[in-house]
Design an enzyme around this catalytic site. Structure first.
Site, mmCIF file in Angstrom:
data_model
loop_
_atom_site.group_PDB
_atom_site.id
_atom_site.type_symbol
_atom_site.label_atom_id
_atom_site.label_comp_id
_atom_site.label_asym_id
_atom_site.label_seq_id
_atom_site.Cartn_x
_atom_site.Cartn_y
_atom_site.Cartn_z
ATOM 1 N N SER A 133 3.096 24.917 10.381
ATOM 2 C CA SER A 133 4.429 25.409 10.033
ATOM 3 C C SER A 133 5.438 24.431 10.603
ATOM 4 C CB SER A 133 4.631 26.792 10.663
ATOM 5 O OG SER A 133 5.983 27.188 10.607
ATOM 6 N N TYR A 146 4.042 32.653 18.051
ATOM 7 C CA TYR A 146 3.785 32.044 16.734
ATOM 8 C C TYR A 146 3.868 30.519 16.853
ATOM 9 C CZ TYR A 146 4.194 31.143 11.688
ATOM 10 O OH TYR A 146 3.993 30.681 10.403
#
Ligand code: NDP
Length: 240
Positions: A133, A146
């Protein structure tokens, strides 16, 4: 069967679904893995197998890959895409959400790599695409764990890329920004969810997962001696 097997984890929605469909349309046999098998089966892809597999279950993941390989031959493209984003204020977040993200986003990716790495190394061919990401390149205040999981994906990918490169195996990192998917469903913290939605609004919306899928297909279809080591793709107006 002229084209080799592509395996996609997290194929029941979002980026995984788009990637499964685009590879199938391009003529690759596919193995679709996720927990919501009924959704994957509803795609009715040609030369495709759907298996209900939780990527945290290494044995089940390996068994599903072997089953598909018995029909379609060795896996040549493994997309370790399944992931969860429980974004939240770290001081109030339930630590069970930390555990889930760490188990799915890091150990789940390792399980997918484990299922195909030795065989690709022995065959001197293959491509592993690991889903990171933009949050694996920089940190955001309400993305703490995350971000940790996605930095992990960057780190292990770079290590394994170097290790497998003499064996002619490619390891590619995908680093998207705001993509239309079910990702928002995983955010249980109302303030974080509201801030996330406001930011999407501010930048004029997210972009379709089809663009990510197209980039994966493009990178995969480059000759085996050419690697796009990382693909960073965001909406143009995404400024951080
Ligand atoms: P979605 O929520 O739409 O897709 C997530 C997929 O992962 C689903 O198919 C889900 O299937 C699967 N999944 C989740 N947990 C498990 C598990 N334990 N075992 C097997 N499959 C699982 O979101 P995205 O398409 O956005 O997410 C795909 C990846 O992209 C994730 O790794 C995410 O972190 C990453 N990403 C997404 C961005 C975005 O803006 N959308 C930006 C950057 C990265 P099921 O529930 O059926 O098991």
């Amino acid at each position: 069967m002229t084209k080799p097997l592509a395996v996609i984890t997290g194929a029941s929605s979002g980026i995984g679904e788009a990637t499964a469909k685009i590879f199938s349309e391009a003529g690759y046999p596919t193995l679709l893995l996720a927990r919501r098998i009924e959704i994957m089966e509803s795609f009715k892809l040609k030369n495709s197998i759907c298996k209900k597999v939780d990527v945290r279950d290494r044995e089940a993941l390996v068994a599903a890959v072997r089953e598909a390989e018995a029909i379609y031959g060795p896996t040549d493209m493994m997309f370790n895409n399944a992931g969860v984003a429980r974004l939240a204020d770290i001081s109030t977040q339930d630590p069970n959400e930390w555990d889930e993200m760490i188990d799915v986003n890091t150990k789940g990716v390792m399980n997918g790599i484990y299922a195909v790495m030795s065989d690709m190394k022995a065959r001197k061919s293959g491509t592993i695409v690991n889903m990171s990401s933009i949050a694996g390149r920089k940190v955001y205040g309400d993305h703490t764990v995350y971000c940790g999981t996605k930095y992990f994906v960057h780190a292990i990918s770079e290590s394994i890329r170097g290790y497998l490169s003499p064996h002619n195996v490619r390891v590619i990192v995908m680093s998207p920004g705001n993509i239309e998917a079910e990702v928002l469903n995983g955010i249980t913290d109302p303030n974080t969810l509201a801030a996330y939605k406001a930011n999407i609004e501010r930048i004029g919306g997210r972009i379709s997962p089809e663009y990510v899928a197209k980039m994966i297909l493009f990178a995969y279809e480059m000759p085996q001696n050419v690697i796009m080591q990382e693909v960073v793709v965001t909406p143009t107006k995404q400024d951080y």
